[in-house]
Design a protein around this motif. Structure first.
Motif, PDB file in Angstrom:
ATOM      1  N   ASP A 204       0.838  -1.199   0.000  1.00 24.96           N
ATOM      2  CA  ASP A 204       0.000   0.000   0.000  1.00 24.96           C
ATOM      3  C   ASP A 204       0.871   1.247   0.000  1.00 24.96           C
ATOM      4  OD1 ASP A 204      -2.251   1.669   0.191  1.00 24.96           O
ATOM      5  OD2 ASP A 204      -2.288   1.549   2.384  1.00 24.96           O
ATOM      6  N   ALA A 205       1.897   1.257   0.851  1.00 20.53           N
ATOM      7  CA  ALA A 205       2.784   2.413   0.936  1.00 20.53           C
ATOM      8  C   ALA A 205       3.548   2.624  -0.363  1.00 20.53           C
ATOM      9  CB  ALA A 205       3.767   2.230   2.096  1.00 20.53           C
ATOM     10  N   PHE A 206       4.052   1.529  -0.951  1.00 20.20           N
ATOM     11  CA  PHE A 206       4.811   1.659  -2.193  1.00 20.20           C
ATOM     12  C   PHE A 206       3.933   2.190  -3.316  1.00 20.20           C
ATOM     13  CE2 PHE A 206       6.449   0.126  -6.226  1.00 20.20           C
ATOM     14  CZ  PHE A 206       7.781   0.533  -6.162  1.00 20.20           C
ATOM     15  N   ASP A 207       2.746   1.633  -3.462  1.00 18.17           N
ATOM     16  CA  ASP A 207       1.858   2.072  -4.539  1.00 18.17           C
ATOM     17  C   ASP A 207       1.464   3.533  -4.358  1.00 18.17           C
ATOM     18  OD1 ASP A 207       0.246   1.055  -6.932  1.00 18.17           O
ATOM     19  OD2 ASP A 207      -1.317   2.022  -5.727  1.00 18.17           O
ATOM     20  N   ALA A 208       1.226   3.938  -3.122  1.00 16.31           N
ATOM     21  CA  ALA A 208       0.870   5.333  -2.864  1.00 16.31           C
ATOM     22  C   ALA A 208       2.020   6.264  -3.238  1.00 16.31           C
ATOM     23  CB  ALA A 208       0.506   5.518  -1.392  1.00 16.31           C
ATOM     24  N   MET A 209       3.250   5.819  -2.989  1.00 20.23           N
ATOM     25  CA  MET A 209       4.413   6.660  -3.285  1.00 20.23           C
ATOM     26  C   MET A 209       4.636   6.838  -4.784  1.00 20.23           C
ATOM     27  SD  MET A 209       7.328   5.833  -0.393  1.00 20.23           S
ATOM     28  CE  MET A 209       7.257   4.040  -0.401  1.00 20.23           C
ATOM     29  N   VAL A 210       4.489   5.773  -5.560  1.00 26.86           N
ATOM     30  CA  VAL A 210       4.813   5.874  -6.985  1.00 26.86           C
ATOM     31  C   VAL A 210       3.640   6.345  -7.837  1.00 26.86           C
ATOM     32  CG1 VAL A 210       6.551   4.059  -6.799  1.00 26.86           C
ATOM     33  CG2 VAL A 210       4.226   3.456  -7.518  1.00 26.86           C
ATOM     34  N   SER A 211       2.446   6.362  -7.290  1.00 27.65           N
ATOM     35  CA  SER A 211       1.267   6.749  -8.061  1.00 27.65           C
ATOM     36  C   SER A 211       1.121   8.263  -8.142  1.00 27.65           C
ATOM     37  CB  SER A 211      -0.003   6.150  -7.443  1.00 27.65           C
ATOM     38  OG  SER A 211       0.027   4.747  -7.475  1.00 27.65           O
ATOM     39  N   SER A 212       0.778   8.734  -9.324  1.00 27.68           N
ATOM     40  CA  SER A 212       0.522  10.157  -9.514  1.00 27.68           C
ATOM     41  C   SER A 212      -0.931  10.473  -9.168  1.00 27.68           C
ATOM     42  CB  SER A 212       0.799  10.558 -10.970  1.00 27.68           C
ATOM     43  OG  SER A 212       2.172  10.426 -11.271  1.00 27.68           O
ATOM     44  N   ARG A 213      -1.140  11.629  -8.600  1.00 21.24           N
ATOM     45  CA  ARG A 213      -2.460  12.112  -8.251  1.00 21.24           C
ATOM     46  C   ARG A 213      -2.643  13.497  -8.862  1.00 21.24           C
ATOM     47  NH1 ARG A 213      -2.962   7.542  -7.346  1.00 21.24           N
ATOM     48  NH2 ARG A 213      -3.411   6.469  -5.380  1.00 21.24           N
ATOM     49  N   PRO A 214      -3.870  13.974  -8.957  1.00 20.76           N
ATOM     50  CA  PRO A 214      -4.094  15.315  -9.529  1.00 20.76           C
ATOM     51  C   PRO A 214      -3.318  16.407  -8.799  1.00 20.76           C
ATOM     52  CG  PRO A 214      -6.160  14.117  -9.360  1.00 20.76           C
ATOM     53  CD  PRO A 214      -5.132  13.293  -8.646  1.00 20.76           C
TER      54      PRO A 214
END
Length: 237
Positions: A174-184
């Motif tokens: 969860d932490a890794f995906d949150a870090m590499v994912s772009s958000r608006p």
């Protein structure tokens, strides 16, 4: 005549009732299939609900389920634990339906009151899922997916092996995906930085064994990982 025929048939019926193709066995199999189908439908329905709340959250959960299952298999989890892992990875954020959009989609830093509400989402998820037969264990895994390995997480302040293994796996991916994912409101972190943070926080926030297991395949497949996260290695670097 009828009596003699009936007596002759009794042993045959008794034996056949124990065979796998007997009506009773078929009924049990049908019930098991129906329960399995219902379980799958419930999971899909909740995941769809996450998509309606926030498309990024729903897609994010699907990625976590794929990664989580790979980690769980590498760590030798039993089938029951793998099933709970899949549910926990898919629905770990289901409690966010109880968090106001003004907090979930706030572009800036949350204040103390907002952060306190955000931290309630594991408890909200547990409260919902524990009511469903067969989801009790996954509900507990979801409840603890924001615990830290050093005991500084929430909601219960569990540490090390007090934290369910499924929760420890979900925490890392969860932490890794949150870090590499772009958000608006922000760009995803570069691959090297996300990996560095996972390693740096191993033994404190994260279970070191889980981190090593995840990175053993995530680093080799980083192009695919970044594509799934909505960016690319080249654009992130």
């Amino acid at each position: 005549m009828v009596e003699s025929v009936t007596n002759e048939l009794i042993p045959v019926l008794t034996v056949s009732s124990k065979l796998p193709w007997a009506p009773e066995s078929l009924r049990i199999k049908q019930v098991e299939e129906q329960v399995s189908a219902l379980r799958t439908s419930v999971i899909c329905a909740f995941n769809q609900l996450l998509d309606l709340k926030d498309l990024n959250t729903g897609v994010h959960s699907t990625r976590l389920a794929e990664w989580g299952m790979r980690v769980g298999q590498e760590l030798g989890l039993e089938e029951a634990e793998l099933q709970n892992l899949e549910v926990a990875a898919l629905l770990h954020d289901i409690g966010k339906v109880g968090v106001p959009d003004s907090i979930l989609k706030k572009p800036g830093k949350l204040d103390d009151e907002e952060y306190a509400l955000m931290k309630k989402h594991p408890e909200y998820g547990w409260a919902v899922l524990r009511m469903l037969p067969g989801f009790e264990r996954a509900a507990l895994d979801i409840l603890h997916h924001h615990e830290s390995f050093d005991g500084r997480g929430y909601p219960a302040g569990l540490k090390e092996t007090e934290i369910p293994i499924v929760s420890r796996i979900v925490t890392v991916i969860d932490a890794f995906d949150a870090m590499v994912s772009s958000r608006p409101y922000r760009k995803g972190l570069p691959h090297e930085e996300a990996v560095r943070r996972l390693i740096q926080c191993s033994g404190t926030q994260f279970d070191t064994v889980v981190v090593q297991c995840f990175l053993s395949f995530a680093q080799a497949e980083m192009e695919t990982v970044f594509a799934a996260a909505g960016t690319s290695v080249s654009s992130a670097l």
